[in-house]
Design a protein around this motif. Structure first.
Motif, mmCIF file in Angstrom:
data_model
loop_
_atom_site.group_PDB
_atom_site.id
_atom_site.type_symbol
_atom_site.label_atom_id
_atom_site.label_comp_id
_atom_site.label_asym_id
_atom_site.label_seq_id
_atom_site.Cartn_x
_atom_site.Cartn_y
_atom_site.Cartn_z
ATOM 1 N N ILE A 407 35.856 40.958 36.869
ATOM 2 C CA ILE A 407 34.731 40.082 36.552
ATOM 3 C C ILE A 407 33.561 40.963 36.125
ATOM 4 O O ILE A 407 33.114 41.827 36.887
ATOM 5 N N PHE A 408 33.079 40.769 34.915
ATOM 6 C CA PHE A 408 31.931 41.526 34.417
ATOM 7 C C PHE A 408 30.685 40.638 34.467
ATOM 8 O O PHE A 408 30.753 39.440 34.194
ATOM 9 N N SER A 409 29.568 41.253 34.782
ATOM 10 C CA SER A 409 28.300 40.521 34.808
ATOM 11 C C SER A 409 27.181 41.437 34.340
ATOM 12 O O SER A 409 27.183 42.639 34.648
ATOM 13 N N ASP A 410 26.228 40.906 33.584
ATOM 14 C CA ASP A 410 25.056 41.692 33.210
ATOM 15 C C ASP A 410 23.841 41.269 34.038
ATOM 16 O O ASP A 410 22.708 41.578 33.683
ATOM 17 N N GLU A 411 24.082 40.552 35.141
ATOM 18 C CA GLU A 411 23.017 40.116 36.049
ATOM 19 C C GLU A 411 23.389 40.587 37.448
ATOM 20 O O GLU A 411 24.317 40.076 38.067
ATOM 21 N N LEU A 412 22.684 41.608 37.951
ATOM 22 C CA LEU A 412 23.094 42.297 39.172
ATOM 23 C C LEU A 412 23.037 41.397 40.400
ATOM 24 O O LEU A 412 23.961 41.396 41.232
ATOM 25 N N TYR A 413 21.962 40.626 40.549
ATOM 26 C CA TYR A 413 21.832 39.757 41.713
ATOM 27 C C TYR A 413 23.039 38.829 41.822
ATOM 28 O O TYR A 413 23.632 38.667 42.901
ATOM 29 N N SER A 414 23.415 38.229 40.700
ATOM 30 C CA SER A 414 24.539 37.291 40.692
ATOM 31 C C SER A 414 25.850 38.000 41.009
ATOM 32 O O SER A 414 26.693 37.470 41.748
ATOM 33 N N LEU A 415 26.029 39.187 40.452
ATOM 34 C CA LEU A 415 27.265 39.921 40.695
ATOM 35 C C LEU A 415 27.480 40.169 42.178
ATOM 36 O O LEU A 415 28.573 39.936 42.711
ATOM 37 N N ILE A 416 26.435 40.627 42.869
ATOM 38 C CA ILE A 416 26.566 40.940 44.296
ATOM 39 C C ILE A 416 26.833 39.673 45.097
ATOM 40 O O ILE A 416 27.682 39.661 46.003
ATOM 41 N N ARG A 417 26.148 38.578 44.746
ATOM 42 C CA ARG A 417 26.372 37.321 45.467
ATOM 43 C C ARG A 417 27.790 36.803 45.241
ATOM 44 O O ARG A 417 28.453 36.344 46.173
ATOM 45 N N TYR A 418 28.256 36.845 44.014
ATOM 46 C CA TYR A 418 29.625 36.410 43.718
ATOM 47 C C TYR A 418 30.633 37.248 44.507
ATOM 48 O O TYR A 418 31.561 36.726 45.133
ATOM 49 N N ALA A 419 30.471 38.596 44.428
ATOM 50 C CA ALA A 419 31.441 39.496 45.050
ATOM 51 C C ALA A 419 31.500 39.291 46.563
ATOM 52 O O ALA A 419 32.593 39.223 47.146
ATOM 53 N N LYS A 420 30.329 39.181 47.206
ATOM 54 C CA LYS A 420 30.312 39.007 48.660
ATOM 55 C C LYS A 420 30.873 37.658 49.069
ATOM 56 O O LYS A 420 31.621 37.552 50.059
ATOM 57 N N LYS A 421 30.542 36.620 48.342
ATOM 58 C CA LYS A 421 31.033 35.291 48.675
ATOM 59 C C LYS A 421 32.548 35.193 48.501
ATOM 60 O O LYS A 421 33.243 34.534 49.279
ATOM 61 N N LEU A 422 33.061 35.882 47.471
ATOM 62 C CA LEU A 422 34.494 35.843 47.193
ATOM 63 C C LEU A 422 35.266 36.934 47.940
ATOM 64 O O LEU A 422 36.495 36.960 47.893
ATOM 65 N N GLY A 423 34.554 37.832 48.608
ATOM 66 C CA GLY A 423 35.208 38.902 49.354
ATOM 67 C C GLY A 423 35.870 39.932 48.463
ATOM 68 O O GLY A 423 36.954 40.437 48.783
ATOM 69 N N LYS A 424 35.227 40.276 47.333
ATOM 70 C CA LYS A 424 35.795 41.210 46.375
ATOM 71 C C LYS A 424 34.948 42.485 46.296
ATOM 72 O O LYS A 424 33.726 42.431 46.451
ATOM 73 N N PRO A 425 35.580 43.650 46.040
ATOM 74 C CA PRO A 425 34.800 44.881 45.854
ATOM 75 C C PRO A 425 34.014 44.818 44.556
ATOM 76 O O PRO A 425 34.413 44.126 43.607
ATOM 77 N N TYR A 426 32.904 45.535 44.507
ATOM 78 C CA TYR A 426 32.085 45.514 43.297
ATOM 79 C C TYR A 426 31.505 46.896 43.023
ATOM 80 O O TYR A 426 31.352 47.722 43.915
ATOM 81 N N PRO A 447 50.136 51.041 44.812
ATOM 82 C CA PRO A 447 51.312 50.160 44.726
ATOM 83 C C PRO A 447 51.242 48.974 45.677
ATOM 84 O O PRO A 447 51.883 47.948 45.449
ATOM 85 N N GLN A 448 50.469 49.098 46.758
ATOM 86 C CA GLN A 448 50.367 47.990 47.701
ATOM 87 C C GLN A 448 49.576 46.819 47.131
ATOM 88 O O GLN A 448 49.724 45.692 47.565
ATOM 89 N N ILE A 449 48.727 47.115 46.139
ATOM 90 C CA ILE A 449 47.947 46.040 45.516
ATOM 91 C C ILE A 449 48.080 46.117 43.999
ATOM 92 O O ILE A 449 47.147 45.861 43.262
ATOM 93 N N SER A 450 49.282 46.496 43.562
ATOM 94 C CA SER A 450 49.485 46.752 42.139
ATOM 95 C C SER A 450 49.521 45.471 41.313
ATOM 96 O O SER A 450 49.420 45.520 40.105
ATOM 97 N N LYS A 451 49.697 44.340 41.971
ATOM 98 C CA LYS A 451 49.782 43.103 41.195
ATOM 99 C C LYS A 451 48.446 42.382 41.181
ATOM 100 O O LYS A 451 47.634 42.538 40.296
ATOM 101 N N SER A 452 48.203 41.553 42.178
ATOM 102 C CA SER A 452 46.980 40.753 42.147
ATOM 103 C C SER A 452 45.842 41.468 42.860
ATOM 104 O O SER A 452 45.963 41.829 44.026
ATOM 105 N N TRP A 453 44.780 41.711 42.119
ATOM 106 C CA TRP A 453 43.594 42.367 42.689
ATOM 107 C C TRP A 453 42.416 42.039 41.818
ATOM 108 O O TRP A 453 42.521 42.014 40.587
ATOM 109 N N THR A 454 41.278 41.810 42.431
ATOM 110 C CA THR A 454 40.095 41.423 41.681
ATOM 111 C C THR A 454 38.936 42.333 42.064
ATOM 112 O O THR A 454 38.746 42.647 43.229
ATOM 113 N N MET A 455 38.172 42.764 41.058
ATOM 114 C CA MET A 455 36.948 43.502 41.329
ATOM 115 C C MET A 455 35.855 43.049 40.363
ATOM 116 O O MET A 455 36.144 42.511 39.287
#
Length: 459
Positions: A407-426, A447-455
């Motif tokens: 997930i790419f974002s050019d708005e930092l505040y939104s990126l951090i809120r999205y990532a924390k709410k969704l439990g994803k690294p950023y 290899p343990q997360i070689s398929k589905s992973w979101t950042m």
């Protein structure tokens, strides 16, 4: 029409840390000196134009291929010259017909070149003025006849071969046996980095690589070590955390635009590094994501660091302002642009599907948006609850399929809120470099997360 006819007739040459405007046409140089802008910028001390012998050309082989267009052209010239020495009747018309029409100017053999000197602070002004009056000035580097700057021990690894479109782009750069400055446009995933590394292996002089972030600096160094036989000690990094030099007389420095253009008070080590960068000639300057260069802060790179040739690399030769045309005199012309649809159909890059999802705002949210200032509006349209729901749905859908998601974002505040709410690294500007590497390596190789992973990444 005059610009087309004069294209390539005027060149900018760096010799012994001094800049010269060069041409095979002495009358053309006199015309430039009579110009009200250019005439004043000539370094005083001599009223005459300097005349020297033109450099000779020999066969050139671009690493990774033995069949580049530039190689064929140079070999044709060599064969023609040998035939003339043996008294054979060479059909010059047939020789020229075998060359590309755009390369005909490069096939002209000349005995003398004429030049006058300008200061390094006048380079951009002269380049811009020549473009305005219809005599676009090009930069070319006769690297094989440069006996002043030390050769760099570098070559592509034996098992490395470049793709046909990469070969074609490099043949445009080295088509006449010299290194032409300019820009190569290749889509994401098409191997721009390998093109830059191959160019460095062809020039074989000291190289400075400019990137947009410290993360890119690390990646460029890794790619040089992966694709070439460069001694690890000969490729150094200049960032806020690392201020290293190469030990010998030739090497590679990888740094960021911001490190070079920083106007704030520098540390002792940083100042010594900048003195090192400014105090020598660089055979090749590689500019990653070159479309950012016209910004005023980045223009200083071109004037402060002296390089014989510049190669800009980008996937998007676009800017939101009107300064993209400035690249013509800051870097050079567009040498080659690949058609991403052709590369996709040939299997060189992934086939893509693009979709736009419209997310209307809830009425209450829209009322606040209308009353907000411009800065707050940007945050509110990114934080639109329905946009968040759509994002969450798309992530769940693709993760269930085993896809990786960024997930790419050019708005930092939104990126951090999205990532924390969704439990994803950023990742964003403040992310420590070790953490960046850990997140990216997990995303690419674990290899343990070689398929589905979101950042999530802030751009």
């Amino acid at each position: 029409m005059r610009s087309t006819k004069a294209y390539g007739k005027v060149k900018l040459v760096l010799q012994h840390n001094r800049y010269f405007v060069e041409s095979v046409d002495a009358k053309l140089l006199q015309t430039l000196l009579q110009d009200e802008v250019i005439g004043k910028l000539r370094i005083q001390g001599s009223d005459k134009i300097t005349t020297t012998r033109a450099p000779t050309m020999a066969g050139l082989v671009i690493p990774g291929t033995g069949n580049a267009a530039g190689v064929n052209q140079a070999n044709l010239k060599t064969a023609d010259k040998k035939a003339g020495e043996q008294g054979e009747n060479t059909n010059e018309a047939s020789l020229l017909a075998s060359l590309n029409e755009e390369d005909l100017d490069d096939a002209d053999e000349v005995d003398d070149v004429h030049s006058f000197e300008i200061s390094d602070t006048s380079v951009e002004t002269v380049q811009k003025r020549c473009l305005e009056i219809g005599y676009p000035i090009l930069e070319e580097y006769d690297f094989r006849n440069d006996d002043v700057n030390t050769n760099l021990e570098i070559d592509l690894r034996p098992n490395t071969s470049i793709r046909p479109y990469q070969e074609k782009s490099l043949s445009k750069m080295f088509g006449n046996g010299r290194a032409k400055s300019g820009i190569i446009v290749l889509p994401c995933g098409a191997g721009k980095t390998l093109v830059g590394i191959t160019a460095a292996c062809t020039v074989r002089k000291s190289v400075i690589v400019l990137c947009t972030s410290s993360m890119s600096v690390v990646q460029w160094r890794q790619e040089f070590l992966k694709w070439s036989n460069i001694n690890p000690d000969d490729i150094a990094i200049f960032t806020a955390e690392n201020k290293n030099r190469f030990p010998g007389n030739a090497g590679i420095i990888v740094t960021t635009y911001s490190m070079v253009t920083n106007n704030r008070e520098r540390s002792h080590d940083s100042k010594k590094m900048m003195d090192f960068l400014r105090g020598r000639e660089w055979g090749l300057m590689l500019l990653d994501e070159v479309h950012v260069v016209p910004a005023q802060i980045f223009r200083r790179v071109i004037s402060s660091i002296k390089s014989h040739s510049k190669l800009g690399l980008t996937a998007t030769l676009l800017r939101e302002d009107d300064k993209i045309s400035h690249l013509n005199f800051l870097i050079g012309p567009k040498l080659y642009e690949a058609n991403w649809m052709e590369l996709s159909n040939q299997g060189h890059i992934a086939k893509v599907q693009c979709a736009e999802v419209w997310c209307p705002m809830p009425p209450e949210f829209y009322d606040e948006y209308l009353r907000a200032n411009a800065r707050m509006k940007r945050t509110l349209y990114a934080m639109n609850p329905r946009k968040f729901q759509a994002c969450q749905y798309l992530i769940d859908y693709h993760e269930r399929r085993g896809d990786k998601v960024i997930i790419f974002s050019d708005e930092l505040y939104s990126l951090i809120r999205y990532a924390k709410k969704l439990g994803k690294p950023y990742i964003y500007g403040g992310t420590p470099q070790n953490e960046r590497l850990h997140i990216l390596e997990n995303f690419q190789y674990n290899p343990q997360i070689s398929k589905s992973w979101t950042m999530c990444i802030f751009t």
